[in-house]
Design a protein around this motif. Sequence first.
Motif, PDB file in Angstrom:
ATOM      1  N   UNK A 493       0.791  -1.157  -0.022  1.00 26.72           N
ATOM      2  CA  UNK A 493       0.019   0.168   0.053  1.00 26.72           C
ATOM      3  C   UNK A 493       0.956   1.233  -0.027  1.00 26.72           C
ATOM      4  N   UNK A 494       0.308   2.181  -0.847  1.00 26.88           N
ATOM      5  CA  UNK A 494       1.120   3.464  -0.826  1.00 26.88           C
ATOM      6  C   UNK A 494       0.948   4.191   0.846  1.00 26.88           C
ATOM      7  N   UNK A 495       1.744   4.784   1.238  1.00 23.75           N
ATOM      8  CA  UNK A 495       1.664   5.435   2.590  1.00 23.75           C
ATOM      9  C   UNK A 495       2.470   6.634   2.900  1.00 23.75           C
ATOM     10  N   UNK A 501       5.811   3.154   0.607  1.00 19.73           N
ATOM     11  CA  UNK A 501       5.057   1.891   0.227  1.00 19.73           C
ATOM     12  C   UNK A 501       5.475   0.791   1.432  1.00 19.73           C
ATOM     13  N   UNK A 502       4.147   0.216   1.861  1.00 18.80           N
ATOM     14  CA  UNK A 502       4.335  -0.694   3.113  1.00 18.80           C
ATOM     15  C   UNK A 502       3.181  -1.804   3.033  1.00 18.80           C
ATOM     16  N   UNK A 503       3.245  -2.764   4.037  1.00 18.63           N
ATOM     17  CA  UNK A 503       2.514  -3.682   4.055  1.00 18.63           C
ATOM     18  C   UNK A 503       0.999  -2.829   4.541  1.00 18.63           C
ATOM     19  N   UNK A 504      -0.128  -3.328   3.868  1.00 20.30           N
ATOM     20  CA  UNK A 504      -1.363  -2.636   4.126  1.00 20.30           C
ATOM     21  C   UNK A 504      -1.874  -3.173   5.650  1.00 20.30           C
ATOM     22  N   UNK A 505      -2.188  -1.992   6.243  1.00 18.11           N
ATOM     23  CA  UNK A 505      -2.841  -2.221   7.546  1.00 18.11           C
ATOM     24  C   UNK A 505      -4.382  -2.087   7.399  1.00 18.11           C
ATOM     25  N   UNK A 506      -4.923  -2.104   8.906  1.00 22.63           N
ATOM     26  CA  UNK A 506      -6.448  -1.711   8.945  1.00 22.63           C
ATOM     27  C   UNK A 506      -6.856  -0.337   8.972  1.00 22.63           C
ATOM     28  N   UNK A 510      -1.910   6.693   7.854  1.00 29.47           N
ATOM     29  CA  UNK A 510      -0.875   7.291   6.789  1.00 29.47           C
ATOM     30  C   UNK A 510      -1.023   6.277   5.603  1.00 29.47           C
ATOM     31  N   UNK A 511      -2.163   5.431   5.434  1.00 34.40           N
ATOM     32  CA  UNK A 511      -2.291   4.679   4.194  1.00 34.40           C
ATOM     33  C   UNK A 511      -3.808   5.170   3.580  1.00 34.40           C
ATOM     34  N   UNK A 512      -4.380   5.858   4.107  1.00 34.91           N
ATOM     35  CA  UNK A 512      -5.703   6.254   3.561  1.00 34.91           C
ATOM     36  C   UNK A 512      -5.869   7.510   2.737  1.00 34.91           C
ATOM     37  N   UNK A 513      -6.227   7.433   1.596  1.00 36.29           N
ATOM     38  CA  UNK A 513      -6.250   8.456   0.702  1.00 36.29           C
ATOM     39  C   UNK A 513      -7.294   8.902  -0.153  1.00 36.29           C
TER      40      UNK A 513
END
Length: 527
Positions: A493-495, A501-506, A510-513
């Motif tokens: 996931x973009x972060x 770029x990193x492992x997708x979290x819940x 920092x990963x919600x766009x």
Amino acid sequence: MASALVAILAIFPAQASIENPSILPTPPMGFNNWARFECGLNQSLFVETADAMVSKGLLAAGYDRIHLDDCWLQHERAPNGSLQWNTTLFPNGLIWLGECFKGKGFHFGIYEDSGNATCGGYPGSRGHEELDAKTFESWGVEYLKLDGCNVYPDNEQEYQTLYSKWHQVLTSLEHPLIFSESAPAYFSATDNNTDWYEVMDWVPLYGELARHSTDIAVYGLYPASHYWQSVMVNYGFEVLLARYQQPGYYNDPDFIIPDWPWLTLDEKKSHFALWSSFSAPLIISAYIPDLSDAEVEYLTNKDIIAVDQDALAMQATLVSQDGYFDVLTKSLANGDRLLTVLNRGNYTNSTTVSIERVGLETYHTYTVKDLWTGDSNKFSGSIHITLNTHATAIYRISEVSSVIPTGMIFNTASLSCMTASDTSITFTNCTALDAQVWQVSSSGTLSPLSAPNKCLESSAHGVSLGRCNSRSASMRWVYHVTGNLINSATRLCLQERAGYLGKCGEELDNQVFGLPSGVRVVRGGKV
């Protein structure tokens, strides 16, 4: 959480909005007493309101719902456990009032709370869901606003349990009520958005609209400057949530407040134009009999109402922000393109919006209609706009042959914009640079207007910008309803942090766009 949600919907018949958009194919329009009168409601107010909505042309314009908010109840339930209306406030009763509304051409809506008590301290619905739903149905109610005060424990799981119960009960009725959910509002404006987004994940599966954040400022309780600020606060929450909206489910930024003397006419018109650009509910809270001719004129603007009620139900999204001007756009069902421009500054100012930023082809002539004046003109290249402080321009662009979703890609927690450099990206303050305006192709590539031949790709060091190749999985990105932007090659996931770029979290902050309207959104399940 998603697996539990799937299990619930497998057991109970699906009749939520996104599964059956015909329940509410366009956003609701009408009246609610709360922001203007709070608990100062009675039978006479609603009868006067209904008559005035007819005489002033609001009903004919589409405002065909009248909703009672909190404080209509008695403090005690009847011996059989059912709710009772306050007979002093409503001497003829709510059945009579509902029939009165329907006789004039309106639909009848009501308020309750999912917890132990309403926000005003009256009986809540917890433990009485089926009885209350059948009571409302027997009274002729067609719309339920379900609040979230006095819920214990006050966590996301408990709210889901209560609202899912109401979804099940309403689905079992012969004539299901339109379901307006207030659960997300109790998780907004916190230090961490994850629970808020968890709630937003399930509300479109349970009902037709959800009040997602703070109440609009109620009449007369605040300093004059607070009222425009309140509109802007709710506008700010709305722009974070466009990915959830689709036909049958609508993000609700709360009431339209046209008779607030602390707002200028330009601010009132901006409020209406922005909510309409979002295809948001248009629920007026005002003393309708005293609305001025100017207020009625803008509230009944057919061209702008048509944008709100457009069959695509697409929410306008941000093309750019620079501290002065917000530029938004979306597509309409007949292929036209909407352009909405808000002057947030405290002075009259001018800006120019290029045709590329609206997502349209260059070297082509379009017809643009000013939806305030009704005037139409031919244009190509760019549109020059001058606006008074806090005013909003709204245009409908026709003769469109093709559209590419174009606009900001921004982190919904920090509000930082993804900004292109020569070979990579950074996240910086939004300043409306071409490097912050991105085109999203149908194959999922992301290109900045500053370098349209370059695309964002995964690389050994995270992400970089390279020459576009739509066949390369490393350059294709998938946008999930959770707000995650997922690289097709790496499934990372973009972060907004080191490496980008990193492992997708819940639904990590920092990963919600937010992405431009028109981008394909993948729905269902978790990332």
